[in-house]
Write a protein that holds these residues in place. Structure first.
Motif: not given
Length: 127
Positions: A1-9
């Motif tokens: 999982m990308t950092r951006a996806r983790r932040q969105a989550e």
């Protein structure tokens, strides 16, 4: 999982927590959170009085972006998921169904839109 996806989550989880707290303070009884069904996930399921409420939570930079992020396909998916979630719970079948939306925008109180859409009624779609 990308950092951006983790932040969105993480933003999504925070928005759901905030929406839950907001709704409970308004007298809703939370029945389920991140309810998974064969048709997809329902963010929140709650009851208030004679209503069984399926709630979609949208966290975006602006309210307009939050509203734009829930299109007809997503509303139809949530409606299908709600039917699946409700089917085995016969004790809830007498309740009226409602589909709400909670918009979460930085620096503002959550906005709760009751009866945000009515399934099958394009004239009342996303009020």
């Amino acid at each position: 999982m990308t950092r951006a996806r983790r932040q969105a989550e993480a933003r999504g989880r925070w928005a759901e927590w905030l929406a839950m707290a907001w709704l409970v303070a308004k007298g809703y009884r939370l029945l389920d959170h991140r309810a998974r069904t064969a048709a997809g996930e329902i963010d929140l399921v709650a009851r208030r009085g004679e209503y069984l409420v399926f709630i979609e939570v949208k966290a975006r930079a602006t309210r307009a972006e939050a509203l734009d992020s829930i299109g007809p396909r997503q509303r139809a998916r949530i409606t299908r998921a709600a039917s699946i979630w409700r089917a085995p719970r016969s004790s809830l079948h007498h309740l009226h169904l409602r589909y709400d939306l909670v918009l979460v925008v930085p620096g503002r109180w959550p906005q709760h839109r009751r009866a945000a859409w009515v399934p099958g009624d394009s004239a009342r779609d996303l009020l």
